[in-house]
Design a protein around this motif. Sequence first.
Motif, PDB file in Angstrom:
ATOM      1  N   GLU A  56     -28.677  73.466 -54.500  1.00 58.97           N
ATOM      2  CA  GLU A  56     -29.907  72.661 -54.543  1.00 58.97           C
ATOM      3  C   GLU A  56     -29.561  71.181 -54.607  1.00 58.97           C
ATOM      4  OE1 GLU A  56     -32.517  73.957 -57.674  1.00 58.97           O
ATOM      5  OE2 GLU A  56     -32.506  76.002 -56.866  1.00 58.97           O
ATOM      6  N   LYS A  57     -28.498  70.873 -55.360  1.00 56.73           N
ATOM      7  CA  LYS A  57     -28.087  69.468 -55.467  1.00 56.73           C
ATOM      8  C   LYS A  57     -27.329  69.027 -54.212  1.00 56.73           C
ATOM      9  CE  LYS A  57     -25.820  66.253 -58.542  1.00 56.73           C
ATOM     10  NZ  LYS A  57     -24.670  66.156 -59.429  1.00 56.73           N
ATOM     11  N   PHE A  58     -26.441  69.904 -53.729  1.00 51.84           N
ATOM     12  CA  PHE A  58     -25.661  69.567 -52.534  1.00 51.84           C
ATOM     13  C   PHE A  58     -26.220  70.386 -51.379  1.00 51.84           C
ATOM     14  CE2 PHE A  58     -22.956  68.805 -56.206  1.00 51.84           C
ATOM     15  CZ  PHE A  58     -22.592  67.479 -55.983  1.00 51.84           C
ATOM     16  N   ASP A  59     -27.329  69.861 -50.797  1.00 54.03           N
ATOM     17  CA  ASP A  59     -28.058  70.702 -49.861  1.00 54.03           C
ATOM     18  C   ASP A  59     -27.670  70.485 -48.402  1.00 54.03           C
ATOM     19  OD1 ASP A  59     -29.098  68.235 -49.628  1.00 54.03           O
ATOM     20  OD2 ASP A  59     -31.135  68.744 -50.253  1.00 54.03           O
ATOM     21  N   SER A  60     -26.523  69.839 -48.194  1.00 56.52           N
ATOM     22  CA  SER A  60     -26.032  69.798 -46.814  1.00 56.52           C
ATOM     23  C   SER A  60     -24.512  69.804 -46.854  1.00 56.52           C
ATOM     24  CB  SER A  60     -26.517  68.531 -46.105  1.00 56.52           C
ATOM     25  OG  SER A  60     -25.815  67.417 -46.626  1.00 56.52           O
ATOM     26  N   GLU A  61     -23.945  70.207 -45.740  1.00 60.42           N
ATOM     27  CA  GLU A  61     -22.490  70.271 -45.643  1.00 60.42           C
ATOM     28  C   GLU A  61     -21.891  68.886 -45.927  1.00 60.42           C
ATOM     29  OE1 GLU A  61     -21.510  72.261 -42.079  1.00 60.42           O
ATOM     30  OE2 GLU A  61     -19.343  71.979 -42.344  1.00 60.42           O
ATOM     31  N   GLU A  62     -22.548  67.841 -45.397  1.00 58.51           N
ATOM     32  CA  GLU A  62     -22.028  66.472 -45.558  1.00 58.51           C
ATOM     33  C   GLU A  62     -21.964  66.085 -47.030  1.00 58.51           C
ATOM     34  OE1 GLU A  62     -24.530  67.240 -43.402  1.00 58.51           O
ATOM     35  OE2 GLU A  62     -23.062  67.353 -41.782  1.00 58.51           O
ATOM     36  N   LYS A  63     -22.994  66.459 -47.753  1.00 61.41           N
ATOM     37  CA  LYS A  63     -23.011  66.085 -49.177  1.00 61.41           C
ATOM     38  C   LYS A  63     -21.853  66.735 -49.928  1.00 61.41           C
ATOM     39  CE  LYS A  63     -27.846  64.934 -49.828  1.00 61.41           C
ATOM     40  NZ  LYS A  63     -29.140  65.407 -50.313  1.00 61.41           N
ATOM     41  N   VAL A  64     -21.594  68.001 -49.612  1.00 61.09           N
ATOM     42  CA  VAL A  64     -20.486  68.690 -50.285  1.00 61.09           C
ATOM     43  C   VAL A  64     -19.168  68.003 -49.941  1.00 61.09           C
ATOM     44  CG1 VAL A  64     -19.299  70.892 -50.625  1.00 61.09           C
ATOM     45  CG2 VAL A  64     -21.747  70.872 -50.159  1.00 61.09           C
ATOM     46  N   VAL A  65     -18.999  67.735 -48.649  1.00 59.43           N
ATOM     47  CA  VAL A  65     -17.744  67.113 -48.209  1.00 59.43           C
ATOM     48  C   VAL A  65     -17.555  65.753 -48.884  1.00 59.43           C
ATOM     49  CG1 VAL A  65     -16.545  66.117 -46.222  1.00 59.43           C
ATOM     50  CG2 VAL A  65     -17.713  68.321 -46.011  1.00 59.43           C
ATOM     51  N   THR A  66     -18.620  64.962 -48.903  1.00 59.14           N
ATOM     52  CA  THR A  66     -18.523  63.628 -49.513  1.00 59.14           C
ATOM     53  C   THR A  66     -18.111  63.728 -50.977  1.00 59.14           C
ATOM     54  OG1 THR A  66     -20.342  62.981 -48.084  1.00 59.14           O
ATOM     55  CG2 THR A  66     -19.776  61.453 -49.860  1.00 59.14           C
ATOM     56  N   GLU A  67     -18.735  64.656 -51.684  1.00 62.24           N
ATOM     57  CA  GLU A  67     -18.434  64.779 -53.113  1.00 62.24           C
ATOM     58  C   GLU A  67     -16.984  65.238 -53.326  1.00 62.24           C
ATOM     59  OE1 GLU A  67     -20.047  63.585 -55.433  1.00 62.24           O
ATOM     60  OE2 GLU A  67     -19.440  64.585 -57.285  1.00 62.24           O
TER      61      GLU A  67
END
Length: 643
Positions: free
Chosen positions: A11-22
Amino acid sequence: MRAKYLNLLSEKFDSEEKVVTEIINLESILDLPKGTEHFVSDLHGEFQAFQHVLRNGSGNVRVKIHDIFKDRLTEEEISQFAALVYYPEDKINLIKSQVDSKEALNEWYKMKIHHMIELISYASSKYTRSKLRKALPKQFVYIIEELLYKTDEDTNKKPYYEKIVEKIVSLGQAEKLIIGLSHTTQRLVVDHLHVVGDIYDRGPEPDKIMDTLIDYHSVDVQWGNHDVLWIGAYAGSKVCLANILRICARYNNLNIIEDAYGINLRPLLNLAEKYYDDNTAFHPKQQSDKTMSDQERHQITIIHQAIAMIQFKLESPIIKRRPYFDMDERLVLEKVDYDKQEITVYGQTYPLQNTCFRTINPDNPAQLLEEEQEVIDKLLLSVQQSEKLKRHMNFLMKKGSLYLNYNGNLLIHGCIPVDENGNMEEMEIDGAIYQGRELLDQFEYHLRKAFTDVETTDDLSTDLVWYLWTGKYSSLFGKRAMTTFERYFIEDKAAHKEVKNPYYHLREDSEMCKKMLEEFDLDAEQAHIINGHTPVKERDGESPIKANGKMIVIDGGFSKAYQKTTGIAGYTLLFNSYGMQLVAHQHFNSKENVLMNGADAMSVRRLVDEELERQLIRDTNIGARLQEEIEMLQALMSYRYIN
Ligand SMILES: O=P(O)(O)OC[C@H]1O[C@](O)(COP(=O)(O)O)[C@@H](O)[C@@H]1O
Ligand SMILES: [Mn+2]
């Protein structure tokens, strides 16, 4: 469970890009150098000295200034600049009173802003941009970032930056900006602060230390015996309460109780006036910086006696209802021969002097007079109703613990109770036997329990808080018995002696230290024990670094009362990515001295340990947590986004 957690995370990391960035963000943090830890202990109410050490980061601010400006500024100018960073408000006022024109002042502002920006850029080099942003004064974040990230200063952008600084000055913002930048610098030089116990007692301003700690960006506390005494008082232990009042009276600090915490001492004074008179054994200690009228001294002397007698009476029922505290020898009131005015303790009979036993019934010496009972009940109520004390005690509970494993080291105020052979000492609590780490965990469990139920005043948990102050196997007291009664009423100094736990000589041995570190699941080869509590007598050649560096004792005497014994004014310890350094502080004269002379007569630095390889965040407690987060994010990646 895991799927549920991953769903939540997504829910917090709702896209692949967000996960990768984090993941990339966290990975890059892991490779930054470890932040600087700062250890202090035994502050004992000495707010002025403490805040000086905080403001200069135990000399770290000056070291950084020196690194950058050594070829451009004289030593004198470096000291003056350091004084500005420590006390910006006062230093600016001083400069204002010294310069003779507005132009000169504005030039000074501009130069200082440039210097400060350089300093911050250097001091923040091991932090992420986001961490630095959090440390900047809010209203100037944008402007400072513009100034900080001036990659091509020497070429086309230079006039632009000059303009910004010009504008800041002409808009009358220079003072605020310099103050903000100074606080940022103070904050950057220390990443995390450890207070290894004893914030309270003896000195005049523990409440101000508490307020400072509450506002500090990152801190933990290992409770000292004096801190648990205050926690105990708030948690409903009347005997702890009597003790804190007695100590405040003894050190002429009753205004902490009355003015700082708003606790009404009138009922106690009334009782004292009725039963007590002048008594040299109860004169308050003369603090050099405090004056006292004869009348004040008289009032404190009688209060001191009234509360000491209440304390001795309150000890008795606890000792009797907790036989496994093994404190029968401390039933002192019952060991007095009231006709002969003598006492027999530990098999020795001594004459008593300076006695003040008017409220004692020799047939039942521990019985409180009704008036005494009423006074202590009222005091407890007043203590528990003090909003400020509540805030301070809540903070101690939230950030504090009895010991702490942190970045591979063991932080503990007092000791780990051991016998002469180095075996962990056993203690029975409520039918079960504990030792070593388990015993300490048990103590902490009960202290927390007592704190959650402040209404109950005589249960085991509340009694155990007092035990931590004074009991034979207390990890905070570290002595066999407290001879308070003897110190007031027996002349013979032999009766005053408090025998230390064997820990205090066995800790000189590195094998013993390793054994204790293993007890706490630490890597015995790498770890250190960091202690406070016992003043290191540097004057007599004692070293704070013991057992080949395994053991570091940082009680050097912030407490003015103890500086004669130690010969210095406190130690602090710094642990950065290159290793550990111990700083011995000289007596802190005054803020005024620092401001006028730029004098910063403190630090003699000693290397404790040098890292062969620079330590990274990856190697720290926080690093371990970040690595776990990365693993979860990677799991989320395969669970959600990669198939
Ligand atoms: O210096 P004072 O006020 O006489 O206090 C002495 C008492 O303080 C203690 O040393 C405990 O305080 P510390 O933790 O500062 O050592 C007791 O052992 C001793 O009885
Ligand atoms: Mn202590």
